[in-house]
Design a protein around this motif. Structure first.
Motif, PDB file in Angstrom:
ATOM      1  N   UNK A 171       0.919  -1.222  -0.028  1.00  0.00           N
ATOM      2  CA  UNK A 171       0.055  -0.019  -0.083  1.00  0.00           C
ATOM      3  C   UNK A 171       0.718   1.312  -0.012  1.00  0.00           C
ATOM      4  N   UNK A 172       0.302   2.399  -0.686  1.00  0.00           N
ATOM      5  CA  UNK A 172       1.331   3.392  -0.939  1.00  0.00           C
ATOM      6  C   UNK A 172       1.509   4.102   0.514  1.00  0.00           C
ATOM      7  N   UNK A 173       3.091   4.515   0.618  1.00  0.00           N
ATOM      8  CA  UNK A 173       3.307   5.264   1.916  1.00  0.00           C
ATOM      9  C   UNK A 173       3.401   6.675   1.452  1.00  0.00           C
ATOM     10  N   UNK A 174       3.164   7.148   0.375  1.00  0.00           N
ATOM     11  CA  UNK A 174       3.197   8.681  -0.087  1.00  0.00           C
ATOM     12  C   UNK A 174       1.996   9.064  -0.622  1.00  0.00           C
ATOM     13  N   UNK A 175       1.585  10.397  -0.608  1.00  0.00           N
ATOM     14  CA  UNK A 175       0.730  10.783  -1.057  1.00  0.00           C
ATOM     15  C   UNK A 175       0.951  12.480  -1.332  1.00  0.00           C
ATOM     16  N   UNK A 176       1.507  12.612  -2.653  1.00  0.00           N
ATOM     17  CA  UNK A 176       2.390  13.819  -2.953  1.00  0.00           C
ATOM     18  C   UNK A 176       1.144  15.068  -3.191  1.00  0.00           C
ATOM     19  N   UNK A 177       1.409  16.249  -2.963  1.00  0.00           N
ATOM     20  CA  UNK A 177       0.519  17.293  -3.254  1.00  0.00           C
ATOM     21  C   UNK A 177       0.755  17.801  -4.508  1.00  0.00           C
ATOM     22  N   UNK A 178       0.035  16.888  -5.495  1.00  0.00           N
ATOM     23  CA  UNK A 178      -0.017  17.121  -6.746  1.00  0.00           C
ATOM     24  C   UNK A 178      -1.402  16.981  -7.418  1.00  0.00           C
ATOM     25  N   UNK A 179      -1.546  17.536  -8.574  1.00  0.00           N
ATOM     26  CA  UNK A 179      -2.947  17.573  -9.185  1.00  0.00           C
ATOM     27  C   UNK A 179      -3.532  16.043  -9.145  1.00  0.00           C
ATOM     28  N   UNK A 180      -2.791  14.959  -9.647  1.00  0.00           N
ATOM     29  CA  UNK A 180      -3.503  14.017  -9.484  1.00  0.00           C
ATOM     30  C   UNK A 180      -3.723  13.104  -8.132  1.00  0.00           C
ATOM     31  N   UNK A 181      -3.137  13.901  -7.252  1.00  0.00           N
ATOM     32  CA  UNK A 181      -3.574  13.543  -5.757  1.00  0.00           C
ATOM     33  C   UNK A 181      -4.899  14.340  -5.317  1.00  0.00           C
ATOM     34  N   UNK A 182      -4.574  15.629  -5.320  1.00  0.00           N
ATOM     35  CA  UNK A 182      -5.514  16.614  -4.884  1.00  0.00           C
ATOM     36  C   UNK A 182      -6.687  16.639  -5.513  1.00  0.00           C
ATOM     37  N   UNK A 183      -6.821  16.219  -6.691  1.00  0.00           N
ATOM     38  CA  UNK A 183      -8.158  16.216  -7.808  1.00  0.00           C
ATOM     39  C   UNK A 183      -8.700  14.870  -7.962  1.00  0.00           C
ATOM     40  N   UNK A 184      -8.772  13.946  -7.164  1.00  0.00           N
ATOM     41  CA  UNK A 184      -9.172  12.731  -7.518  1.00  0.00           C
ATOM     42  C   UNK A 184     -10.130  12.059  -6.340  1.00  0.00           C
ATOM     43  N   UNK A 185     -10.314  13.075  -5.404  1.00  0.00           N
ATOM     44  CA  UNK A 185     -11.217  12.779  -4.314  1.00  0.00           C
ATOM     45  C   UNK A 185     -12.577  12.342  -4.548  1.00  0.00           C
ATOM     46  N   UNK A 186     -13.186  13.159  -5.640  1.00  0.00           N
ATOM     47  CA  UNK A 186     -14.862  12.728  -6.448  1.00  0.00           C
ATOM     48  C   UNK A 186     -14.692  11.318  -6.775  1.00  0.00           C
ATOM     49  N   UNK A 187     -13.468  10.768  -7.252  1.00  0.00           N
ATOM     50  CA  UNK A 187     -13.667   9.270  -7.787  1.00  0.00           C
ATOM     51  C   UNK A 187     -13.803   8.452  -6.694  1.00  0.00           C
ATOM     52  N   UNK A 188     -13.752   8.710  -5.353  1.00  0.00           N
ATOM     53  CA  UNK A 188     -13.984   7.856  -4.234  1.00  0.00           C
ATOM     54  C   UNK A 188     -15.124   8.172  -3.262  1.00  0.00           C
TER      55      UNK A 188
END
Length: 237
Positions: A168-185
């Motif tokens: 499982x991921x240890x990192x969650x960078x402050x990048x577009x693909x991280x901060x703008x994918x919440x609506x998928x979940x």
């Protein structure tokens, strides 16, 4: 034998998290506008809300950390079967929300009802400016990878070693693909200072990706908030 304590079926909980200023002020405006009677757990690390009378008026409780919120949610759940949670947070610093959801989602009866994410300020747009230089295929790939990474981060353990061993991921960078994918979940609204920025041709894919999940921060409200900033600080200091 003492009588058994009745367990209520469900309750609604609002959680407010921010480590900056603009989202905190916007969250204050939302609390005032919504006039919600629901229980509120508030963690504003830069501007802690400590006024007991004010907290009582809004049915709020000040928290000092993500761990503190998790502890309080656990305690509150002891009296209910289910908890429907709405989380208000900072888009750019939404890793704080990921850390919280990773913990509370493992509690029985938790339902993440909605996320309300508010622009940190210029940070999101600086990231967009860099991201727009990617080609279309690279943009699509990054958004797909970001969703998978976000899902892995949330579903992982709070223990880094366990996350490493389970892949499982240890990192969650402050990048577009991280901060703008919440609506998928989760059902999510991104409250943006500059929705018009998405009209840039280079951001066509991001606009399509976010379609139906963005909301312009009201200019009048923002100006009013600025004019009354000192008054707001009185509430959060």
């Amino acid at each position: 034998m003492p009588p058994l304590t009745a367990i209520e079926p469900s309750f609604n909980l609002e959680i407010y998290i921010d480590r900056a200023t603009l989202p905190t002020i916007q969250q204050i405006a939302m609390i005032v506008a919504n006039k919600s009677p629901h229980k509120k757990l508030i963690y504003w690390s830069r501007h802690p809300l400590t006024d007991r009378e004010l907290l009582k008026c809004i049915n709020g409780e000040s928290c000092c950390s993500i761990d503190n919120i998790h502890h309080r949610v656990t305690e509150l759940l002891s009296s209910y079967d289910n908890c429907h949670v709405t989380i208000y947070g900072n888009t750019y610093w939404s890793k704080d929300i990921a850390r919280l959801i990773r913990r509370i989602s493992k509690l029985p009866g938790i339902n993440i009802k909605k996320l309300e994410l508010i622009d940190d300020g210029s940070s999101e747009y600086q990231k967009m400016y860099t991201w727009e230089s990617l080609g279309l295929s690279a943009q699509i790939k990054s958004l797909t990878q970001g969703q998978n990474n976000l899902q892995n981060y949330i579903s992982g353990s709070s223990n880094r070693i366990v996350r490493f061993l389970t892949g499982k991921s240890n990192k969650l960078p402050r990048s577009i693909e991280s901060i703008f994918n919440w609506h998928q979940l989760f059902p999510t609204t991104y409250h943006m200072l500059r929705m018009d920025y998405l009209e840039k041709p280079e951001l066509k894919q991001l606009k399509k990706h976010l379609m139906g999940n963005t909301k312009q921060i009201n200019g009048t409200t923002y100006q009013t908030t600025r004019l009354h900033r000192n008054k707001s600080y009185c509430l959060i200091n």
